[in-house]
Design a protein around this motif. Structure first.
Motif, short mmCIF file in Angstrom:
data_model
loop_
_atom_site.label_atom_id
_atom_site.label_comp_id
_atom_site.label_asym_id
_atom_site.label_seq_id
_atom_site.Cartn_x
_atom_site.Cartn_y
_atom_site.Cartn_z
N ASN A 51 45.57 65.13 -55.99
CA ASN A 51 46.49 64.28 -56.76
C ASN A 51 46.60 62.90 -56.11
O ASN A 51 46.30 62.74 -54.93
CB ASN A 51 47.86 64.94 -56.91
CG ASN A 51 48.48 64.60 -58.26
OD1 ASN A 51 48.41 63.47 -58.71
ND2 ASN A 51 49.08 65.57 -58.91
N ARG A 54 50.70 60.51 -54.11
CA ARG A 54 51.81 61.28 -53.55
C ARG A 54 51.44 62.01 -52.28
O ARG A 54 52.33 62.38 -51.53
CB ARG A 54 52.40 62.24 -54.59
CG ARG A 54 51.39 62.96 -55.42
CD ARG A 54 51.96 63.42 -56.75
NE ARG A 54 51.37 62.64 -57.85
CZ ARG A 54 51.80 62.64 -59.08
NH1 ARG A 54 52.83 63.34 -59.43
NH2 ARG A 54 51.20 61.91 -60.00
N MET A 247 56.63 56.75 -71.81
CA MET A 247 56.69 58.11 -71.25
C MET A 247 57.47 58.04 -69.94
O MET A 247 57.26 57.13 -69.15
CB MET A 247 55.28 58.62 -70.95
CG MET A 247 54.36 58.58 -72.12
SD MET A 247 54.47 60.07 -73.09
CE MET A 247 53.39 61.10 -72.16
N GLY A 249 58.94 60.26 -66.43
CA GLY A 249 58.68 61.44 -65.61
C GLY A 249 58.21 61.05 -64.23
O GLY A 249 58.55 59.97 -63.73
N GLY A 250 57.37 61.91 -63.65
CA GLY A 250 56.92 61.72 -62.28
C GLY A 250 56.07 60.47 -62.13
O GLY A 250 55.37 60.05 -63.05
N GLU A 251 56.18 59.85 -60.97
CA GLU A 251 55.30 58.77 -60.52
C GLU A 251 55.49 57.44 -61.23
O GLU A 251 54.81 56.49 -60.92
CB GLU A 251 53.82 59.20 -60.61
CG GLU A 251 53.39 60.07 -59.46
CD GLU A 251 53.75 59.49 -58.10
OE1 GLU A 251 53.35 58.36 -57.80
OE2 GLU A 251 54.47 60.17 -57.34
N GLU A 271 52.36 54.86 -66.43
CA GLU A 271 51.43 55.98 -66.20
C GLU A 271 52.19 57.20 -65.67
O GLU A 271 51.96 57.65 -64.55
CB GLU A 271 50.32 55.56 -65.22
CG GLU A 271 49.42 54.48 -65.79
CD GLU A 271 48.30 54.04 -64.83
OE1 GLU A 271 48.21 54.59 -63.71
OE2 GLU A 271 47.54 53.14 -65.21
N ALA A 272 53.10 57.72 -66.48
CA ALA A 272 53.90 58.87 -66.04
C ALA A 272 53.03 60.12 -65.91
O ALA A 272 52.12 60.33 -66.70
CB ALA A 272 55.02 59.12 -67.05
N GLY A 273 53.33 60.93 -64.90
CA GLY A 273 52.61 62.20 -64.71
C GLY A 273 51.27 62.01 -64.02
O GLY A 273 50.87 60.89 -63.70
N THR A 274 50.59 63.13 -63.81
CA THR A 274 49.29 63.08 -63.13
C THR A 274 48.25 62.45 -64.05
O THR A 274 48.06 62.91 -65.17
CB THR A 274 48.85 64.51 -62.74
OG1 THR A 274 49.84 65.04 -61.85
CG2 THR A 274 47.49 64.52 -62.08
N ASN A 276 44.35 60.83 -65.31
CA ASN A 276 42.98 61.33 -65.39
C ASN A 276 42.13 60.64 -64.34
O ASN A 276 41.40 59.69 -64.63
CB ASN A 276 42.45 61.07 -66.81
CG ASN A 276 41.04 61.60 -66.99
OD1 ASN A 276 40.46 62.18 -66.08
ND2 ASN A 276 40.49 61.40 -68.17
#
Ligand code: C6P
Length: 407
Positions: A51, A54, A247, A249-251, A271-274, A276
């Motif tokens: 990932n 993080r 969006m 959420g995380g990050e 760029e929320a979330g993990t 590509n």
């Protein structure tokens, strides 16, 4: 450009379909990946997958370096002033929807959004929905009979009410290369933003956002020798600063409490979330490949192939070609008498030739052309004149197959 050498880089092209050598004339839908891209993806998956942003561990640092390195490479490729202005998305469609939702909050009742009738559904429906949500009006630039934009009408259409102009750089049906520079200069007079759909231009010709002075540019990795699932939204810094994230959420956050949160700086707040990461690695390798060959050379090759294709197809009685003769992007859209395009594509497939048939996600343009559908042959850096010869020959056979005395 040495096309026979280039073709060696594309393993997928060397196969037989229905016993015939594959002739892939559908790169406007999705292009093929060279070995260097396939290898970059494999090596990343074998050695570095982790990932991003993080992890303190080595794999996490490598993955982050790959991902942010890809962003910097994209920025250089399109002449963006800073990597922070490059947002990774899934594809052109997602980039347009992101802007229509987020930047769209700046649209108010009575504002006007100016488009063209040749837009892909992805660069039409998000703006229709925005106009409906915010009480804005959709306006359309008229086309001349050859499908080019009638620039004489621009002074009437681009007014103080115009807040956004969304236009494709190259049409995926007509092949028209639109006069983006003139449109942007006119937009500057009234302070309108300009969104350029670069899905069919960035893969095929040099595109420099600073020279164009566009506010937004979108394109997809899978149309430029990269993998699917990765695309780009470029924005001018001040335009991106006018946007709230879509969006959450995380990050994408800076600090979070139970009640509220605030956002990271550009580009990560979008760029929320993990993300590509492997897609970004593939896109970066694709950009290396294209850059090594030179976007000018790729464009010149496609121009030559397209001129050859238009010349050959025009000689076949019953063929109607849509769009201007020249200049045009690397594709030819046509019909063969009254044979349904799906039938033409099916017979061509039996000959190993992959073309696209249908409305090409441009139903309003089909209506403008007064046809239900068309056949489209689209070209790229690996297309040869021999493949165009085979297409022309197969079209003659298609006519015989349907027993048409066309012409
Ligand atoms: N046109 C074609 O065969 P996506 O699917 O998001 O990567 O790209 C959408 C898109 C937006 N604008 C233009 C001008 C396009 O040509 C496309 C994709 C493909 O013509 C698939 S429909």
């Amino acid at each position: 450009m040495n096309v026979s050498l280039i073709r060696k880089d594309f393993p997928i092209l060397h196969q037989r379909i229905h016993g015939k050598s594959l002739i892939y004339l559908d790169s406007a839908a999705t292009s093929q990946m060279p070995l260097s891209v396939i290898k970059a993806i494999e090596e990343y998956a074998r050695n570095d997958n982790s990932n991003v942003h993080r992890a303190i561990h080595t794999l996490g640092e490598r993955a982050t370096a790959h991902y942010e390195g890809a962003r910097a490479k994209v920025a250089r490729f399109i002449g963006a002033p800073a990597p922070q202005q490059v947002i990774f998305v899934r594809n052109t469609t997602e980039a347009i929807n992101l802007v229509a939702w987020s930047w769209g909050m700046n649209i108010h009742p009575g504002d006007e959004l100016l488009l063209t009738p040749m837009e892909h559904h992805s660069n039409l429906i998000p703006w229709q929905q925005l106009a409906r949500r915010r009480g804005a009006k959709l306006m359309f630039m008229p086309l001349r009979s050859d499908g080019t934009i009638d620039l004489q009408e621009l002074p009437r259409l681009i007014t103080k009410k115009t807040r956004l102009i969304a236009v494709t750089h190259v049409s995926n049906v007509l092949g028209v290369i639109n006069p983006i520079q003139e449109i942007i200069s006119a937009a500057r007079q009234v302070g309108a933003r300009v969104f350029v759909d670069g899905a069919q231009s960035v893969p095929h010709m040099p595109v420099d956002v600073k020279a164009l002075d566009c506010d937004f540019l979108a394109f997809s990795g899978h149309k430029m020798c990269g993998p699917m699932g990765i695309g780009v939204l470029y924005g001018k810094a001040d335009a991106l600063e006018e946007m709230e994230p879509l969006m959450f959420g995380g990050e994408m956050i800076s600090t979070v409490s139970l009640e509220t949160a605030d956002w990271k700086e550009l580009p990560w707040r979008f760029e929320a979330g993990t993300p590509n990461v492997v897609g970004a690695v593939g896109l970066a390798a694709a950009i290396d490949y294209l850059t090594e060959l030179g976007m000018d050379s790729i464009h010149a090759h496609e121009q030559q192939i397209t001129r050859y294709a238009v010349r050959l197809l025009k000689r076949i009685p019953g063929v109607t070609i849509y769009g201007p003769e020249h200049p045009r992007g690397g594709l030819v859209t046509f019909n063969l008498g009254d044979i349904h395009p799906h039938d033409v594509a099916t017979v061509l497939d039996q000959e190993g030739i992959a073309v696209r048939a249908g409305h090409h996600c441009c139903q309003p343009l089909m209506r403008w052309l007064d046809v239900p559908a068309t056949v489209r042959a689209s070209f790229y850096l690996y297309t040869t004149e021999a493949e165009i010869d085979a297409l022309a020959h197969a079209l003659e056979k298609t006519k015989e197959f349907f027993g048409h005395g066309i012409g």
